[in-house]
Design a protein around this motif. Structure first.
Motif, PDB file in Angstrom:
ATOM      1  N   TYR A  85       0.818  -0.279  -6.504  1.00  0.00           N
ATOM      2  CA  TYR A  85       0.326   0.249  -5.703  1.00  0.00           C
ATOM      3  C   TYR A  85      -0.631  -1.337  -4.978  1.00  0.00           C
ATOM      4  CZ  TYR A  85       2.543   4.010  -4.017  1.00  0.00           C
ATOM      5  OH  TYR A  85       3.963   4.971  -3.634  1.00  0.00           O
ATOM      6  N   HIS A 116       2.606   8.348   4.300  1.00  0.00           N
ATOM      7  CA  HIS A 116       1.621   9.303   3.895  1.00  0.00           C
ATOM      8  C   HIS A 116       2.005  10.425   3.308  1.00  0.00           C
ATOM      9  CE1 HIS A 116      -0.526   6.856   7.168  1.00  0.00           C
ATOM     10  NE2 HIS A 116      -0.922   6.462   5.520  1.00  0.00           N
ATOM     11  N   ASN A 148      -3.786  12.248   4.969  1.00  0.00           N
ATOM     12  CA  ASN A 148      -4.067  10.765   6.148  1.00  0.00           C
ATOM     13  C   ASN A 148      -2.182  10.604   7.086  1.00  0.00           C
ATOM     14  OD1 ASN A 148      -2.048  10.512   3.372  1.00  0.00           O
ATOM     15  ND2 ASN A 148      -2.783   8.597   3.193  1.00  0.00           N
ATOM     16  N   ASN A 184       4.400   9.046  -2.883  1.00  0.00           N
ATOM     17  CA  ASN A 184       3.948   7.951  -4.037  1.00  0.00           C
ATOM     18  C   ASN A 184       3.754   8.043  -5.535  1.00  0.00           C
ATOM     19  OD1 ASN A 184       3.498   6.664  -1.698  1.00  0.00           O
ATOM     20  ND2 ASN A 184       1.779   8.018  -1.208  1.00  0.00           N
ATOM     21  N   SER A 243       0.384  -1.231  -0.207  1.00  0.00           N
ATOM     22  CA  SER A 243       0.229  -0.238   0.027  1.00  0.00           C
ATOM     23  C   SER A 243       0.681   0.953   0.270  1.00  0.00           C
ATOM     24  CB  SER A 243      -0.513  -0.327   1.557  1.00  0.00           C
ATOM     25  OG  SER A 243      -0.551   0.044   2.325  1.00  0.00           O
ATOM     26  N   GLU A 244       0.339   2.505  -0.093  1.00  0.00           N
ATOM     27  CA  GLU A 244       1.473   3.511   0.311  1.00  0.00           C
ATOM     28  C   GLU A 244       2.529   3.749   1.560  1.00  0.00           C
ATOM     29  OE1 GLU A 244      -1.158   6.579   1.684  1.00  0.00           O
ATOM     30  OE2 GLU A 244      -2.164   7.278  -0.364  1.00  0.00           O
ATOM     31  N   THR A 252      -5.563   0.211  -1.826  1.00  0.00           N
ATOM     32  CA  THR A 252      -4.815   1.356  -0.556  1.00  0.00           C
ATOM     33  C   THR A 252      -4.754   1.117   0.943  1.00  0.00           C
ATOM     34  OG1 THR A 252      -7.322   1.846   0.105  1.00  0.00           O
ATOM     35  CG2 THR A 252      -7.123   2.187  -2.271  1.00  0.00           C
ATOM     36  N   ASP A 253      -4.181   2.199   0.963  1.00  0.00           N
ATOM     37  CA  ASP A 253      -4.038   2.265   2.918  1.00  0.00           C
ATOM     38  C   ASP A 253      -5.293   2.025   3.566  1.00  0.00           C
ATOM     39  OD1 ASP A 253      -5.749   4.272   2.141  1.00  0.00           O
ATOM     40  OD2 ASP A 253      -4.627   5.994   4.134  1.00  0.00           O
ATOM     41  N   HIS A 300      -5.847   3.122  11.140  1.00  0.00           N
ATOM     42  CA  HIS A 300      -4.594   3.010  10.833  1.00  0.00           C
ATOM     43  C   HIS A 300      -3.249   1.747  10.704  1.00  0.00           C
ATOM     44  CE1 HIS A 300      -0.383   5.005  10.493  1.00  0.00           C
ATOM     45  NE2 HIS A 300      -0.833   6.270  10.420  1.00  0.00           N
ATOM     46  N   GLU A 301      -3.230   2.245   9.146  1.00  0.00           N
ATOM     47  CA  GLU A 301      -2.227   0.773   8.932  1.00  0.00           C
ATOM     48  C   GLU A 301      -0.956   0.246   9.822  1.00  0.00           C
ATOM     49  OE1 GLU A 301      -1.704   3.650   5.402  1.00  0.00           O
ATOM     50  OE2 GLU A 301      -1.839   3.715   7.024  1.00  0.00           O
TER      51      GLU A 301
END
Length: 619
Positions: free
Chosen positions: A235, A220, A511, A225, A216-217, A238-239, A369-370
């Motif tokens: 990618y 942030h 983000n 990116n 993913s990203e 997504t986040d 949040h990741e």
């Protein structure tokens, strides 16, 4: 245990099992694990599992293959060795020996360990590189990257202001005449971000003929990116974990895991509702056969196209166990492409230690949040866990902990739905707790949560007894916060205490949690004169700054932007005093571009040249 009840499985760097056909005197010639004597294994001791397979105990050793043995056992030919991914093996069970076919499901919970068989449990996947080993040339491959990452001004500021990397110092003023900037001693990229970015660019440069993906990203920051995409990186999702299709669109119809898959219930009696899914409108009141025939073919996801020849980089936030297992099953090498920040790993190791000591782990973080998702996934292998967003939610948990009413205690499952581990028992798992956190949050908030819990347990259970484990584990430690995040906050706090400040510009991705935390610190002092921006593009004029309202709570809905003046005073002060800082994912080039943009709004005759400003810094 007899040798017949033990088995060694040998894996290559792509997490593929070494197998070979059974000897020629075996009628089926099915694939069986290659015996370890035929291979050169990593010197680290294999990981040992004690499993039950087909109702019988089986000891399984997991080992990493380095090479073929120079002298394999008699009757075994390296020419017949093949390495197969878990997906390949699972797709052809009839081609495997019965024992191997039966063993595969039992290995599922342990797949996550296979990429890291070469590491000890206290080792870090990707250590910070010393400054002399940094690949700084990777940031200057062309003018676009140079403008994004490099800044003579920021380099000079950091050299002069940062006496100690991990300790905040006084801010540096930049006197341009009509406008004066105040720059904290610490701002911008942290070491974890630098590590991840260098890993990504190096992977692209070293593998021109292979596909390189980011889970993913990477970080942030949209500009970083976008630059990676420009160079060929793609990618997978997504986040928020929503997968991308091969056309590059976001696919909302096929979540990446069953846990994310929504259910649609058909109606009974009432008028059937309609759902627009972007392709056509479906009437869920129709028969299943009618709905199936009308439903468009699901788009092909990038996930579905992965092969062992592809490279997938794990971002600095880490990854959930489900995402890692999915990559491992496909035969994707992770050991050399996992850019998880070692400070995030430090949180995981603390949670593991608390779990082994018998504590339930409270994770202070944002559940969407990741990083928090990854920490939750890692923690649940070792301990019961629950996520709290802030002190207010911790107080809700505290009311449940101290309530004698079983019905009220049971409200835990509704109030913290989706944020506790499976099988969580509110009557047992809240007796002793320890706190870890998302690394990018404010230290004072985590300290407040720890202090509240310490006082709560002391009041409810009485003081800890000598020789007995403390009710609150970890002795109140807060070192699972990212030191870079903390020192950026400390440096900003020192800057805000200095000469009067007319406005502040905090730069980072929309983000970016740590950037928002920096903006919160500024907003507490400056109110609406503190602005959260992404780049110089958000500065239209001194009277029109495109400020981003960060959605701090799920109930806030999506973020939004607002045009507002940099400094409401009319006329503006002279000189105008602006504090400028950037989050941990903000490149130096953006800092300089913001300063350049603000300067462009003043008559040139009122500004001192940059060379003169830099010369002031050298005095």
């Amino acid at each position: 245990m007899p040798d017949a009840d033990a088995l060694t499985l040998c894996f290559d760097a792509n997490n593929r099992l070494a197998v070979h056909p059974e000897p020629a005197d075996t009628p089926a010639h099915r694939l069986a694990p290659v015996p370890p004597a035929a291979l050169v294994l990593h010197p680290r001791a294999p990981q040992t599992l004690h499993l039950t397979v087909q109702g019988n105990p089986l000891t399984v050793h997991l080992a990493r293959v380095l090479d073929y043995a120079p002298s394999p056992p008699p009757g075994i030919s390296p020419a017949a060795f093949i390495f197969r991914s878990f997906d390949d093996l699972a797709a052809h069970p009839a081609a495997l020996t019965p024992r191997l076919a039966a063993l595969l499901p039992a290995l599922e919970p342990h797949l996550i360990d296979i990429p890291y068989l070469h590491l000890g449990e206290n080792d870090f996947i990707y250590k910070f590189r010393p400054e002399k080993e940094r690949n700084t040339a990777i940031y200057a491959q062309d003018p676009v990257s140079s403008a994004l990452y490099q800044s003579q001004l920021c380099t000079t500021l950091k050299t002069l202001a940062r006496r100690v990397e991990g300790a905040a110092a006084d801010p540096t003023p930049l006197d341009f005449g009509a406008v004066c900037y105040l720059i904290p001693s610490h701002f911008g990229f942290c070491l974890g971000v630098k590590n991840a970015i260098e890993r990504a660019y190096e992977a692209l440069a070293a593998n021109p003929g292979r596909r390189v993906f980011m889970l993913s990203e990477l970080i942030h920051n949209p500009f970083v990116n976008e630059d990676l995409i420009r160079r060929g990186l793609r990618y997978l999702q997504t986040d928020k974990g929503i997968p991308y299709t091969v056309q590059g669109t976001v696919n909302i119809q096929r979540p990446t895991s069953n846990a994310q898959r929504p259910s649609i219930n058909t109606t009974n009696g009432a008028a059937a509702p309609h759902f627009d899914v972007g392709c056509s409108t479906f009437d869920v009141g129709r028969s299943a056969a009618e709905a199936a025939s009308a439903m468009p073919r699901p788009p092909l996801l990038l996930w579905d196209t992965l092969t062992p020849d592809d490279i997938v980089i794990i971002p600095a936030f880490g990854a959930t166990d489900d995402d890692k297992r999915r990559l491992i099953r496909k035969g994707i090498a992770l050991g050399q492409s996992d850019a998880t920040c070692m400070l995030v790993e430090k949180v995981w190791k603390a949670a593991r230690a608390y779990g082994r000591a018998g504590y339930t782990v409270i994770i202070h973080g944002k559940s969407e949040h990741e990083e928090t998702k990854a920490t939750f996934a890692n923690t649940q292998r070792h301990a019961p866990a629950v996520i709290v967003r802030n002190l207010a939610e911790t107080r809700l948990l505290g009311d449940i902990i101290t309530s004698p009413d079983p019905a009220f205690r049971a409200t835990f499952y509704q109030k913290f739905v989706g944020r506790h581990t499976p099988g969580f028992d509110v009557n047992r798992h809240l007796d002793r707790v320890a706190v870890v956190n998302q690394t990018t949050l404010l230290m004072n908030e985590t300290r407040g949560i720890i202090t509240y819990l310490r006082d709560l347990y002391a009041a409810h259970y009485g003081p800890d007894q000598p020789g007995q484990p403390a009710r609150l584990g970890g002795a109140g430690r807060t070192d699972t916060l990212c030191y870079a995040t903390q020192v950026n906050q400390d440096a900003l706090g020192r800057a805000l205490q200095k000469t009067p400040i007319d406005a502040a510009l905090v730069i980072g991705g929309k983000n970016s949690s740590n950037t928002w935390q920096l903006h919160r610190v500024c907003e507490q002092k400056l109110g609406p004169r503190a602005h959260f921006i992404q780049s110089e593009r958000n500065i239209h004029s001194l009277d029109a700054i495109e400020h981003y309202h960060f959605p701090a709570h799920k109930s806030d809905g999506p973020g939004r932007t607002e045009l507002r003046p940099l400094c409401p005073a009319v006329p503006p002060p002279s000189p105008l005093r602006i504090l400028v800082t950037g989050g941990a994912s903000c490149p130096d080039g953006l800092i300089q571009q913001v300063i350049t943009r603000i300067n462009s709004l003043f008559p040139p005759a009122t500004l001192r040249p940059i060379d003169a400003v830099l010369a002031d810094l050298q005095k």
